[in-house]
Design a protein around this motif. Structure first.
Motif, PDB file in Angstrom:
ATOM      1  N   TYR A 106       0.838  -1.204   0.000  1.00 23.50           N
ATOM      2  CA  TYR A 106       0.000   0.000   0.000  1.00 23.50           C
ATOM      3  C   TYR A 106       0.868   1.246   0.000  1.00 23.50           C
ATOM      4  CZ  TYR A 106      -3.570  -3.311   1.463  1.00 23.50           C
ATOM      5  OH  TYR A 106      -4.414  -4.377   1.525  1.00 23.50           O
ATOM      6  N   MET A 155      -3.526   3.730  -2.031  1.00 18.22           N
ATOM      7  CA  MET A 155      -3.301   3.145  -3.351  1.00 18.22           C
ATOM      8  C   MET A 155      -2.718   1.746  -3.194  1.00 18.22           C
ATOM      9  SD  MET A 155      -0.672   4.703  -6.128  1.00 18.22           S
ATOM     10  CE  MET A 155      -1.709   5.368  -7.381  1.00 18.22           C
ATOM     11  N   ASP A 156      -3.123   0.846  -4.058  1.00 15.76           N
ATOM     12  CA  ASP A 156      -2.510  -0.473  -4.159  1.00 15.76           C
ATOM     13  C   ASP A 156      -1.141  -0.238  -4.802  1.00 15.76           C
ATOM     14  OD1 ASP A 156      -1.572  -2.915  -5.168  1.00 15.76           O
ATOM     15  OD2 ASP A 156      -3.566  -3.639  -5.637  1.00 15.76           O
ATOM     16  N   ARG A 195      -0.329  -2.698  -8.016  1.00 12.14           N
ATOM     17  CA  ARG A 195      -1.071  -2.483  -9.272  1.00 12.14           C
ATOM     18  C   ARG A 195      -1.318  -1.014  -9.593  1.00 12.14           C
ATOM     19  NH1 ARG A 195      -2.964  -6.222  -6.213  1.00 12.14           N
ATOM     20  NH2 ARG A 195      -2.799  -8.378  -6.821  1.00 12.14           N
ATOM     21  N   GLU A 196      -0.980  -0.136  -8.636  1.00  6.43           N
ATOM     22  CA  GLU A 196      -1.147   1.311  -8.759  1.00  6.43           C
ATOM     23  C   GLU A 196      -2.608   1.724  -8.975  1.00  6.43           C
ATOM     24  OE1 GLU A 196       1.684   2.977 -11.475  1.00  6.43           O
ATOM     25  OE2 GLU A 196       3.369   2.264 -10.284  1.00  6.43           O
ATOM     26  N   ASN A 197      -3.528   1.011  -8.306  1.00  8.97           N
ATOM     27  CA  ASN A 197      -4.946   1.369  -8.329  1.00  8.97           C
ATOM     28  C   ASN A 197      -5.285   2.153  -7.068  1.00  8.97           C
ATOM     29  OD1 ASN A 197      -5.447  -0.142 -10.695  1.00  8.97           O
ATOM     30  ND2 ASN A 197      -5.733  -1.998  -9.495  1.00  8.97           N
ATOM     31  N   VAL A 198      -6.038   3.230  -7.223  1.00 11.04           N
ATOM     32  CA  VAL A 198      -6.508   3.972  -6.056  1.00 11.04           C
ATOM     33  C   VAL A 198      -7.618   3.165  -5.399  1.00 11.04           C
ATOM     34  CG1 VAL A 198      -7.670   6.071  -5.287  1.00 11.04           C
ATOM     35  CG2 VAL A 198      -5.853   6.216  -6.987  1.00 11.04           C
ATOM     36  N   LEU A 199      -7.478   2.919  -4.103  1.00 12.25           N
ATOM     37  CA  LEU A 199      -8.446   2.123  -3.358  1.00 12.25           C
ATOM     38  C   LEU A 199      -9.451   2.979  -2.611  1.00 12.25           C
ATOM     39  CD1 LEU A 199      -5.941  -0.508  -1.940  1.00 12.25           C
ATOM     40  CD2 LEU A 199      -7.423  -0.725  -3.953  1.00 12.25           C
TER      41      LEU A 199
END
Length: 118
Positions: A72, A84-85, A88-92
């Motif tokens: 994270y 953010m993950d 994978r660079e995804n905003v959580l």
């Protein structure tokens, strides 16, 4: 007719940005310690290499036992904290407080505004 000055068209707005302060560092330390039984291995605060307007100059990376890479990343953007993950660079999610952002990762400490006296 007066000419519009090019300098007057430049915005003088300074974007609001929160920073990671000593209180955040102390809370992060307590959170990591409390989170060990729930798989939190470590967390550290890093400085950004390139500053962006409205984004904090520091960010937190969190390691969990499920992966050797940071799982994270938490940083502030404007008046919210972004989780953010990191793999994978995804905003959580975006949260109003640093404590709420950490709570999203692992709910191991009571959030100060959620504590109710008995």
């Amino acid at each position: 007719m007066p000419r519009k000055n090019d300098a007057s068209s430049v915005s003088n707005v300074i974007p609001f940005q929160m920073e990671i302060l000593s209180g955040h560092r102390e809370y992060l330390s307590r959170w990591v310690h409390a989170g060990h039984p729930m798989g939190v291995c470590d967390a550290d605060i890093f400085s950004v290499e390139q500053r962006q307007a409205g984004v904090s100059s520091g960010y937190v990376l969190i390691w969990v036992r499920e992966t050797s890479d940071p799982a994270y990343k938490i940083y502030s953007r404007g008046n919210s904290w972004v989780v953010m993950d990191a793999i994978r660079e995804n905003v959580l999610g975006q949260f109003r407080s640093f404590a709420d952002a950490l709570h999203m990762v692992r709910p191991v400490l009571p959030r100060p505004e959620k504590i109710v006296a008995a």
